[in-house]
Design a protein around this motif. Structure first.
Motif, PDB file in Angstrom:
ATOM      1  N   ASP A 260       0.663  -1.020   0.153  1.00  0.00           N
ATOM      2  CA  ASP A 260      -0.135  -0.044   0.005  1.00  0.00           C
ATOM      3  C   ASP A 260       0.763   1.500   0.039  1.00  0.00           C
ATOM      4  O   ASP A 260       0.308   2.458   0.374  1.00  0.00           O
ATOM      5  N   ASP A 261       2.102   1.160  -0.292  1.00  0.00           N
ATOM      6  CA  ASP A 261       3.025   2.209  -0.107  1.00  0.00           C
ATOM      7  C   ASP A 261       3.274   3.072  -1.464  1.00  0.00           C
ATOM      8  O   ASP A 261       3.294   2.400  -2.474  1.00  0.00           O
ATOM      9  N   VAL A 262       3.728   4.090  -1.473  1.00  0.00           N
ATOM     10  CA  VAL A 262       4.373   4.775  -2.540  1.00  0.00           C
ATOM     11  C   VAL A 262       5.927   5.071  -2.101  1.00  0.00           C
ATOM     12  O   VAL A 262       6.250   5.673  -1.040  1.00  0.00           O
ATOM     13  N   LEU A 263       6.988   4.780  -3.051  1.00  0.00           N
ATOM     14  CA  LEU A 263       8.431   5.170  -2.716  1.00  0.00           C
ATOM     15  C   LEU A 263       8.431   6.613  -3.488  1.00  0.00           C
ATOM     16  O   LEU A 263       8.355   6.535  -4.766  1.00  0.00           O
ATOM     17  N   ILE A 264       8.827   7.444  -2.717  1.00  0.00           N
ATOM     18  CA  ILE A 264       9.208   9.030  -3.375  1.00  0.00           C
ATOM     19  C   ILE A 264      10.561   9.167  -3.337  1.00  0.00           C
ATOM     20  O   ILE A 264      11.396   9.002  -2.450  1.00  0.00           O
TER      21      ILE A 264
ATOM     22  N   ALA B  91      16.479  12.134   3.145  1.00  0.00           N
ATOM     23  CA  ALA B  91      16.808  10.992   2.510  1.00  0.00           C
ATOM     24  C   ALA B  91      16.565  11.239   0.936  1.00  0.00           C
ATOM     25  O   ALA B  91      15.753  11.822   0.764  1.00  0.00           O
ATOM     26  N   GLU B  92      17.065  10.380   0.054  1.00  0.00           N
ATOM     27  CA  GLU B  92      16.865  10.449  -1.404  1.00  0.00           C
ATOM     28  C   GLU B  92      15.507   9.820  -1.463  1.00  0.00           C
ATOM     29  O   GLU B  92      15.023  10.001  -2.792  1.00  0.00           O
ATOM     30  N   PHE B  93      15.067   8.839  -0.818  1.00  0.00           N
ATOM     31  CA  PHE B  93      13.848   8.117  -0.975  1.00  0.00           C
ATOM     32  C   PHE B  93      13.177   8.014   0.304  1.00  0.00           C
ATOM     33  O   PHE B  93      13.806   7.753   1.372  1.00  0.00           O
ATOM     34  N   VAL B  94      11.753   7.856   0.444  1.00  0.00           N
ATOM     35  CA  VAL B  94      10.948   7.724   1.356  1.00  0.00           C
ATOM     36  C   VAL B  94       9.976   6.928   1.047  1.00  0.00           C
ATOM     37  O   VAL B  94       9.337   7.223  -0.013  1.00  0.00           O
ATOM     38  N   ALA B  95       9.645   5.760   1.917  1.00  0.00           N
ATOM     39  CA  ALA B  95       8.277   4.984   1.455  1.00  0.00           C
ATOM     40  C   ALA B  95       7.246   5.575   2.550  1.00  0.00           C
ATOM     41  O   ALA B  95       7.423   5.718   3.619  1.00  0.00           O
ATOM     42  N   VAL B  96       5.982   5.956   1.921  1.00  0.00           N
ATOM     43  CA  VAL B  96       4.917   6.484   2.631  1.00  0.00           C
ATOM     44  C   VAL B  96       3.558   5.862   2.107  1.00  0.00           C
ATOM     45  O   VAL B  96       3.391   5.593   1.038  1.00  0.00           O
ATOM     46  N   GLU B  97       2.561   5.465   3.121  1.00  0.00           N
ATOM     47  CA  GLU B  97       1.359   4.972   2.663  1.00  0.00           C
ATOM     48  C   GLU B  97       0.713   5.803   1.737  1.00  0.00           C
ATOM     49  O   GLU B  97       0.730   7.163   1.909  1.00  0.00           O
TER      50      GLU B  97
END
Length: 320
Positions: free
Chosen positions: A33-37, A108-114
């Motif tokens: 259910d995540d989006v990697l930004i 950070a260069e990437f973050v995972a968020v619901e």
């Protein structure tokens, strides 16, 4: 994704700004259910310093594990999505409000968020502004909801040159309220005026209760307090009996409110319902986020030193 790790700013222990250290760490895991930004800009906020010093340790029932990555706000582009996510595609420009304790933050260069807490960036909003916006904007909107603010009512915003405050001025004016902005410094006065406040008063140099009585002779309908102080408490006595006062949870000291008013503490709602409403307002208005300074990610220490000084609006980190 060609690499399994990324650049980030980490804490190995709580402490001063000097504890913020650049390092390569593993990419966050992406759940169904995540989006990697892929983060382009992250907000640097006053609460980050509190968290850095350990004041949020175990606050959300989650023990802190190191290395720890700060950062509650981000904007960038979608790098990957979980298999249940249908609203976003790789490459979409998005912003998010997250909670670092659970997943790791946005320094950070990437973050995972619901996906529930991710939103498309409105076309007219620059990505750097979106990166520093999310929590302050949803908190401002939630505050106006808590107050039940109606068009034509008078609202005092205490701390109207801060992150939440200058966004609340714009949202309240869009809603049709008359806004008395209480700010700090000449730069704060200028920002509140530019944000659309009907009247602005410098709380360090002027008589706020006198200004409030002149602005609303029958008493203010409502007040939003974004920072606690003796001056704020004194000014709140200009809210009429049966008026409303609200402040975000975390404001210290908790305001002592006069009798006869409805007093409410609230949390910012970062759900899709709120970000959809926020985006509609942004698209239909001149809403903007004032960035007082933007620092490269590797200068996170300098950003935290700036957080301890005087500034108006928001500070941000440029990540990529």
């Amino acid at each position: 994704m060609n690499s399994t790790d990324m650049n980030a700013i980490v804490l190995d222990r709580f402490g001063a700004a000097a504890e913020l250290t650049p390092r390569r760490i593993p990419l966050p895991a992406v759940g169904d259910d995540d989006v990697l930004i892929r983060v382009q800009f992250a907000g640097a906020a006053s609460w980050d310093t509190e968290e850095r010093e350990g004041h949020y340790d175990n606050m959300f029932g989650i023990p802190t594990t190191f290395p720890y990555v700060l950062g509650w706000d981000a904007a960038g582009t979608v790098a990957a999505v979980g298999r249940n996510v249908t609203r976003f595609d790789v490459g979409d420009r998005v912003y998010a409000a997250t909670m670092p304790a659970a997943r790791g933050g946005c320094y950070a260069e990437f973050v995972a968020v619901e996906a529930e807490f991710v939103a498309h960036v409105p076309d007219r909003l620059p990505t750097d502004q979106a990166g520093a916006m999310a929590w302050d904007a949803v908190t401002a909107l939630s505050g106006l909801d808590t107050l039940g603010l109606q068009p034509g009512e008078t609202l005092m915003i205490f701390g109207a040159s801060g992150g939440i405050g200058h966004m609340a001025v714009q949202l309240a004016r869009h809603h049709g309220a008359r806004v008395l902005a209480v700010v700090s410094g000449d730069d704060g006065v200028e920002l509140a005026r530019r944000s659309g406040a009907d009247h602005v008063v410098d709380g360090h140099r002027e008589d706020v209760p006198a200004a409030a009585r002149e602005f609303a002779p029958d008493g203010l309908d409502a007040a939003l307090v974004t920072g606690g102080s003796a001056a704020a408490e004194k000014a709140l006595h200009t809210v009429r009996e049966s008026g409303r006062i609200a402040w975000p949870n975390g404001v210290m000291p908790v305001p002592a409110t006069p009798p006869g008013v409805t007093a409410s503490a609230f949390d910012g709602d970062r759900s899709r319902t709120t970000t959809d409403r926020l985006n509609a307002i942004i698209e239909a208005s001149t809403f903007q986020v004032h960035l007082a300074g933007t620092f490269p990610l590797e200068q996170a220490r300098e950003a935290h030193l700036a957080l301890a000084g005087h500034y108006v609006g928001k500070l941000a980190l440029s990540v990529s």
